[in-house]
Design an enzyme around this catalytic site. Sequence first.
Site, PDB file in Angstrom:
ATOM      1  N   TYR A   1       0.919  -1.023   0.035  1.00  0.00           N
ATOM      2  CA  TYR A   1      -0.104  -0.045  -0.012  1.00  0.00           C
ATOM      3  C   TYR A   1       1.010   1.361  -0.043  1.00  0.00           C
ATOM      4  O   TYR A   1       1.719   1.277   0.772  1.00  0.00           O
ATOM      5  CB  TYR A   1      -0.839  -0.120   1.287  1.00  0.00           C
ATOM      6  CG  TYR A   1      -1.682   1.186   1.406  1.00  0.00           C
ATOM      7  CD1 TYR A   1      -2.991   1.576   0.400  1.00  0.00           C
ATOM      8  CD2 TYR A   1      -1.403   2.156   2.428  1.00  0.00           C
ATOM      9  CE1 TYR A   1      -3.787   2.468   0.781  1.00  0.00           C
ATOM     10  CE2 TYR A   1      -2.160   3.251   2.401  1.00  0.00           C
ATOM     11  CZ  TYR A   1      -3.467   3.468   1.663  1.00  0.00           C
ATOM     12  OH  TYR A   1      -4.162   4.577   1.867  1.00  0.00           O
TER      13      TYR A   1
ATOM     14  N   ASP B   1       9.322   2.431  -0.490  1.00  0.00           N
ATOM     15  CA  ASP B   1       8.411   3.216   0.339  1.00  0.00           C
ATOM     16  C   ASP B   1       8.661   2.876   1.783  1.00  0.00           C
ATOM     17  O   ASP B   1       8.179   1.629   2.205  1.00  0.00           O
ATOM     18  CB  ASP B   1       7.053   2.711  -0.227  1.00  0.00           C
ATOM     19  CG  ASP B   1       5.757   3.302   0.657  1.00  0.00           C
ATOM     20  OD1 ASP B   1       6.389   3.940   1.756  1.00  0.00           O
ATOM     21  OD2 ASP B   1       4.524   3.327   0.508  1.00  0.00           O
TER      22      ASP B   1
ATOM     23  N   LYS C   1       5.100   8.816   8.785  1.00  0.00           N
ATOM     24  CA  LYS C   1       4.997   8.396  10.220  1.00  0.00           C
ATOM     25  C   LYS C   1       6.212   8.880  11.091  1.00  0.00           C
ATOM     26  O   LYS C   1       5.857   9.708  11.954  1.00  0.00           O
ATOM     27  CB  LYS C   1       5.019   6.747  10.239  1.00  0.00           C
ATOM     28  CG  LYS C   1       3.579   6.217   9.252  1.00  0.00           C
ATOM     29  CD  LYS C   1       3.326   4.863   9.609  1.00  0.00           C
ATOM     30  CE  LYS C   1       2.171   4.423   8.362  1.00  0.00           C
ATOM     31  NZ  LYS C   1       0.992   4.645   8.772  1.00  0.00           N
TER      32      LYS C   1
HETATM   33  N1  HOZ Z   1      -3.345   3.075   6.214  1.00  0.00           N
HETATM   34  C1  HOZ Z   1      -2.917   3.108   7.418  1.00  0.00           C
HETATM   35  C2  HOZ Z   1      -1.687   1.942   7.902  1.00  0.00           C
HETATM   36  N2  HOZ Z   1      -1.775   1.075   7.060  1.00  0.00           N
HETATM   37  C3  HOZ Z   1      -4.040   2.974   8.313  1.00  0.00           C
HETATM   38  C4  HOZ Z   1      -4.462   4.297   8.831  1.00  0.00           C
HETATM   39  C5  HOZ Z   1      -5.770   4.162   9.533  1.00  0.00           C
HETATM   40  O1  HOZ Z   1      -6.618   3.785   9.075  1.00  0.00           O
HETATM   41  O2  HOZ Z   1      -5.718   5.089  10.489  1.00  0.00           O
END
Ligand code: HOZ
Length: 438
Positions: free
Chosen positions: A152, A247, A275
């Site tokens: 992702y 990434d 992050k």
């Molecule tokens: N896409 C985020 C981590 N895989 C999830 C974030 C969220 O739903 O707060």
Amino acid sequence: MGVGAKEALALDWSARLAERAQAYIPGGVNSPVRAYRSVGGSPVFAARGEGSRIFDVDGNEYVDYVMSYGPLILGHAYPEVVEALERTTRSGTTFGAPTEIEVEVAEEICAAVPSVEMVRLTNSGTEATMSAVRVARGYTGREKILKFEGNYHGHGDALLVSAGSGVATLGLPDSPGVTEGAAKDTAVAPYNDLDAVREVFSEIGEEIAAVIVEPVGGNMGCVPPEEGFLEGLREVASQYGSVLIFDEVMSGFRVARGGAQERYGVTPDMTCLGKVIGGGLPVGAFGGRAEIMEMVAPVGPVYQAGTLSGNPLAMAAGLATLKATAEPGFYERLEELGDRWKAGMTEAAEAGDHPYCVNGVGSMVSLFFTGGPVRDFSSAAASDTEAFKDFFWHMMSRGVYLAPSQYEAGFISAAHTEDEIDRAAEAAREWFASGGAG
Ligand code: HOZ
């Protein structure tokens, strides 16, 4: 077991807030995984966090293994981060002009991450990956990209194809709203499958601008790269003149200070971060070799911008976090905690008969309900989702807060203690020993 466990938790105020939220926010949440669709029930609303702990609006206390999906490597409300934010806020929260602290953060990143000679800060990981792909296209003059199933890279159109995280959690087909044009230039290969990569390159290699990969998979649960996979990508990308993008939004400053590229000794051409570098505030970054980054406006012709990019608050929280991670022994301790979690969960699972697979890289961890090995999206998707759901609510009832999706990694922070990890393993052992569910 889980249904009873869910009912045993007092979540009345959370449920009322969820109902109120649904009238005004799609699904009541601002990011889909939070809606608890794959585990049932309504989401737990957070009230506050302290170190390794999170407290919900009903007064329940949990040891947090979500850690906001990765940013909180120091735990919640880390004193130096809070102080930096208070101090910075008093001097003004945004200027739309460069500030010294942006330079300091950029210097820290360039010093720590092997591939990054220059970096541009953004507001989210999605912006970082979208921009990196645009730069790679501008640099190579090519249009196609190659990504991996279950990885992702945020919700930019071209990268939503076969995506992990919430897309996998909700079992969505490639998202409506993404034009055929945006999706047609994205080729997809299974993770950890170098033969498939070579096959794609043998067909369209001269057209591929970039290969983008999570060097440690974190959005189909935690899936480590197999030996030789990252090295192979490096070799093929170089052979065809394509830009290799790591990434490292999740793995950057997480699996080592210099990210997965430091840990595995493979240097990409470009890197995306997010992050941890924002210490819990919204942030992203993309960087790489100077020759490539000089394509970015105003030096070069590839446009990318943001009113709040390099925002002083995000920079202050990020800098305080990056400085703390530079303390001697910081990553060794996280590594020990991660190893303890993996050993504890393995021992717990051995107490029962349910198939399982424990994966982890440093402080990124996952427990799958399949015999494993889990090495790509299809093996992750073989995990028994009913068992996950039941396990999730059992753990919640024992005060262990996990991501409400099999397709998210768990995160351990420096604030976690050995005792907390052991108690999580003990709660898991109870579930496995009692026969689990499924
Ligand atoms: N896409 C985020 C981590 N895989 C999830 C974030 C969220 O739903 O707060």
